[in-house]
Design an enzyme around this catalytic site. Structure first.
Site, PDB file in Angstrom:
ATOM      1  N   GLY A  46       0.845  -1.188   0.000  1.00  0.00           N
ATOM      2  CA  GLY A  46       0.000   0.000   0.000  1.00  0.00           C
ATOM      3  C   GLY A  46       0.880   1.237   0.000  1.00  0.00           C
ATOM      4  N   ARG A  76      -4.386  -7.862  -7.902  1.00  0.00           N
ATOM      5  CA  ARG A  76      -4.975  -6.779  -7.124  1.00  0.00           C
ATOM      6  C   ARG A  76      -4.057  -5.555  -7.136  1.00  0.00           C
ATOM      7  NH1 ARG A  76      -6.754 -10.490  -1.925  1.00  0.00           N
ATOM      8  NH2 ARG A  76      -8.241 -11.840  -3.034  1.00  0.00           N
ATOM      9  N   SER A  78      -2.260  -4.114  -4.897  1.00  0.00           N
ATOM     10  CA  SER A  78      -0.937  -4.294  -4.290  1.00  0.00           C
ATOM     11  C   SER A  78       0.028  -4.939  -5.273  1.00  0.00           C
ATOM     12  CB  SER A  78      -1.047  -5.136  -3.014  1.00  0.00           C
ATOM     13  OG  SER A  78      -1.648  -6.394  -3.282  1.00  0.00           O
ATOM     14  N   HIS A 132       4.528   0.175  12.815  1.00  0.00           N
ATOM     15  CA  HIS A 132       3.639   0.531  13.924  1.00  0.00           C
ATOM     16  C   HIS A 132       3.591  -0.676  14.842  1.00  0.00           C
ATOM     17  CE1 HIS A 132       0.589   2.394  16.275  1.00  0.00           C
ATOM     18  NE2 HIS A 132      -0.439   1.713  15.807  1.00  0.00           N
ATOM     19  N   GLY A 158       2.699   7.626   3.726  1.00  0.00           N
ATOM     20  CA  GLY A 158       3.681   7.020   2.840  1.00  0.00           C
ATOM     21  C   GLY A 158       4.075   7.879   1.658  1.00  0.00           C
TER      22      GLY A 158
END
EC number: 1.1.1.86
Length: 494
Positions: A46, A76, A78, A132, A158
């Site tokens: 992402g 997809r 990604s 994170h 990002g």
């Protein structure tokens, strides 16, 4: 799995919460060398996954992407993100066993499933990276003892990580090593090399802990960074419309006003933001912000308490298990608000007009930053962490509202941040609507004071200035901004 933070004794909790040291640039003289010649496999492509990967590759690292087989077969987004940028893409089973460092950059709620899937495939002595620490701290993920666990957490979305790197700079970054998983004592070497590969060392890195990053990050995003901007946008728009201000003007004042006002905040803190107002407007904004602090302090403290205790995390994870019913419902409700649907306008608003006609917005920013900072530091989080998770990130979030209103903010931030934002805004909005907004008029939101003189009482102005400038967030802010000598200016005014 047990909440990791809650398994620590009080001394350990305070020690972990208080970890935050600004690292000298000399500590990064070897830059990304420690990871050169090693294989980095990123899981997830992402915004953070793609942009960190692009930076790492440009820094000379061997980077590839491991995706679920279904994402590859169905091509997809990604898969397209990675392939279109020339990266090697493979299944978990193909790429993970080769990896020296596996970087998990999937959404928070996928972390447990992803880590449980990739961990058996990882070779002995490899490293696992996060941006994170929610999975480690709040979910209590147990990771194989032979694996080194590190964190590199850029303090911005990002896309900004990439843009700052391309201009030869970077974004401030927290780095940490999980104390339960550093078997070879190489955690800090890995974390520093990864941070340098993203460009973070050029803007400044903070040696932190998983605990400090998670608890401060959750508090900032729930309150001042997202929740306060959402609640403020909704109630200020309602007020202006009720007072007969043109809907297009009211919406634009808010949508681009947060960005313009916090641009001043970024470069000179609350002091400079308040200095952009006339003397009478500054005193008025100060008085409003003091009222707001008194009104909203219990709500800020409740969010901090619920984050520290783990109550917030358990509540959100229950919603994950219920197919995000609350999250999706709140998202839909936000899309129906009047502010989100205000009519487009070609009205011109000058930069100074955003300050002059947005006095209440300035007051909300000051009150929100100070309340979040105070709640964090009162809970054992040190000033540096509290600054980055309140004042520093605010212009970046305001910029997302300028792009596509609250929708864009909630798309760009994580699901964890979005859920916390709604929890806060759903209480703050009626609180402000009922207890505060009836007492304010268009002189502070929409039209300005319309004063013909800048004259004020000297003693009053001196007292206001001293109070603003002597808040602890201003002291640490001046110090930390001194390290960031090449900050990018963002466009203001829409």
């Amino acid at each position: 799995m047990a909440n990791y933070f809650n398994t620590l004794n009080l001394r350990e909790q305070l020690d972990q919460l208080g970890r935050c040291r600004f690292m000298d640039r000399e500590e990064f003289v070897s830059e990304a060398d420690y990871l050169k010649g090693k294989k980095v496999v990123i899981v997830g492509c992402g915004a953070q996954g793609l942009n960190q990967g692009l930076n790492m590759r440009d820094s000379g690292l061997d980077v590839s992407y491991a995706l679920r087989q279904a994402a590859i077969d169905e091509q997809r987004q990604s898969f397209k993100n990675a392939k279109d940028n020339g990266f090697e893409v493979g299944s978990y089973e193909t790429l993970i066993p080769q990896a020296d460092l596996v970087v998990n950059l999937t959404p928070d709620k996928q972390h447990t499933n992803v880590v449980e899937t990739v961990m058996p495939l990882m070779k002995e002595g490899a490293a696992l990276g996060y941006s994170h620490g929610f999975n480690v701290v709040e979910e209590g993920m147990q990771i194989r003892k032979d694996l080194t666990v590190v964190m590199v957490a850029p303090k911005c979305p990002g896309t900004e990580v990439r843009e700052e790197y391309k201009r030869g700079f970077g974004v401030p970054t927290l780095i940490a090593v999980h104390p339960e998983n550093d078997p070879k004592g190489e955690g800090w070497d890995i974390a520093k090399a990864w941070a340098a590969a993203t460009g973070g060392h050029r803007a400044g890195c903070l040696e932190s802990s998983f605990v400090a990053e998670v608890k401060s990050d959750l508090m900032g995003e729930q309150t001042i960074l997202c929740g306060m901007l959402q609640a403020g946008s909704i109630v200020c728009y309602e007020k202006m419309i009720a007072e007969g201000i043109d809907p297009g003007y009211a919406g634009k004042l808010l949508q681009y006003g947060w960005e313009t006002i916090t641009e001043a905040l970024k470069f000179g803190g609350i002091t400079h933001m308040m200095d952009r107002l006339s003397n009478p407007a500054k005193i008025k904004a100060f008085e409003l912000s003091e009222e707001l602090k008194d009104l909203m302090r219990p709500l800020y403290n409740k969010h901090m308490d619920d984050i520290i205790s783990g109550h917030f995390s358990s509540t959100m994870m229950a919603d994950w298990a219920n197919d995000d019913k609350n999250l999706l419902g709140w998202r839909a409700e936000t899309g129906e608000t009047a502010f989100e649907n205000y009519p487009e306008t070609d009205v011109e608003i000058s930069e100074q007009e955003y300050f002059d006609n947005g006095i209440l917005m300035v007051a909300m920013v000051r009150a929100g930053v100070e309340l979040a900072f105070e709640a964090m530091t009162a809970s054992g989080i040190i000033d540096e962490s509290a600054y980055y998770e309140s004042l520093h990130e605010l212009p970046l979030i305001a910029n997302t509202i300028a792009r596509k209103r609250l929708y864009e903010m909630n798309v760009v931030i994580s699901d964890t941040a979005e859920y916390g934002n709604y929890l806060f805004a759903n209480v703050a909005t009626p609180l402000l609507r009922e207890k505060f907004m009836p007492s304010v008029g268009t002189d502070v939101i929409g039209k300005g004071l319309g004063e013909t003189s800048n004259q004020v009482d000297n003693a009053t102005l001196i007292a206001v200035n001293e109070t603003i400038r002597n808040h602890p967030v201003e002291y640490i802010g001046e110090e930390l901004r001194g390290y960031m000598t090449d900050m990018k200016r963002i466009a203001v005014g829409g």
